[in-house]
Design a protein around this motif. Structure first.
Motif: not given
Ligand code: ADP
Length: 257
Positions: A133-153, A167-172
């Motif tokens: 929960a502490d990182h959810r907002g940042r997760f959504d922002h980073i994933v959307a910016t990196l164009g990964l929303t459709d690739r998460l599964t 994905v590796a950059i989002a993780r970092a």
């Protein structure tokens, strides 16, 4: 003994300098086989900049990055990350410090093949016992910016090289570490994917205030950075701020422009 899983984040002392080195030396071997990989490096990397480390093969780029990241122990001199002298930390404390304050992006992506993209991105946060929960907002922002929303599964094998590196950059970036080290992050990518990855790293500095240090041997890749540190034979020969391509090429050729 403190558990790596549950201990709270170790604090950092100084936000102005993301990393600094003084009199850094690293030798390998001894006697006839002694190699001086770093020969007295002094370096300050300010927070919020994108720095490229360049230089010929064997000039000490990887050794410098590994010493700054606390992955390798220098033979002499000091390294501080976010104001924390690394030499004052024992092995456990150093591991915790890296986990809490340092992000890594590698040429070979280093994703776990059996996990989905989303699980890979969350893994370090979960290993550190942090609530999602502490990182959810940042997760959504980073994933959307990196164009990964459709690739998460998707699992890594179902993703292109460029997508895997994103994905590796989002993780970092997820835990907003004090500094992200990227070791030849575009070394396995085609030119289109490389441009995407480099644009995102630059964007993470501009828009998220991230500090990024990237080792690269490609002048085009270094062109995305704010600053360029040039190494030759284990020493810093240039530390250029917003260099032109001509300045950079001249520095790499061992000249001043
Ligand atoms: P670069 O990343 O610029 O190619 P490195 O930091 O990998 O340079 O290497 C700098 C020098 O240190 C080279 O001469 C290399 O052969 C030597 N070196 C690096 N790692 C080791 C090691 N583990 N053992 C012995 N020599 C090493």
């Amino acid at each position: 003994m403190t558990s790596l899983q549950t201990s709270p984040p170790t604090p950092v002392a100084d936000a102005a300098l993301a990393a600094s080195a003084r009199g850094l030396t690293r030798t390998y071997g001894r006697g006839d086989t002694l190699v001086s990989a770093l020969r007295g490096v002094d370096l300050d990397l300010p927070t919020g900049r994108f720095t490229a480390i360049m230089g010929p093969s064997g000039s000490g780029k990887s050794t410098l990055m590994h010493c700054l990241a606390g992955l390798d122990q220098p033979t002499g001199g000091t390294v501080s990350v976010a104001g924390q002298p690394l030499e004052s930390l024992d092995d456990d404390a150093l591991t915790r410090f890296r986990r809490d304050h340092v992000g890594f992006v590698f040429q070979a992506f280093n994703l776990l093949p059996m996990l989905t993209a989303e699980q890979n991105i969350w893994l370090p946060t979960e290993l550190a016992g942090r609530p999602r929960a502490d990182h959810r907002g940042r997760f959504d922002h980073i994933v959307a910016t990196l164009g990964l929303t459709d690739r998460l599964t998707h699992r890594p094998a179902e993703l292109s090289g460029g997508q895997q590196q994103r994905v590796a950059i989002a993780r970092a970036l997820l835990t907003a570490p004090a500094i992200v080290f990227a070791d030849e992050p575009t070394g396995n990518l085609d030119s289109t994917s490389s441009a995407e990855v480099l644009s995102f790293l630059r964007g993470s500095v501009r828009e998220l205030g991230q500090t990024v240090v990237m080792v690269t041997h490609e002048v085009d890749a270094a062109g995305y950075a704010d600053d360029v540190v040039v190494l030759a034979d284990g020493q810093v020969t240039h530390h250029l701020h917003d260099p032109s391509r001509a300045d950079l090429v001249a520095a790499l050729a061992g000249r001043s422009a």
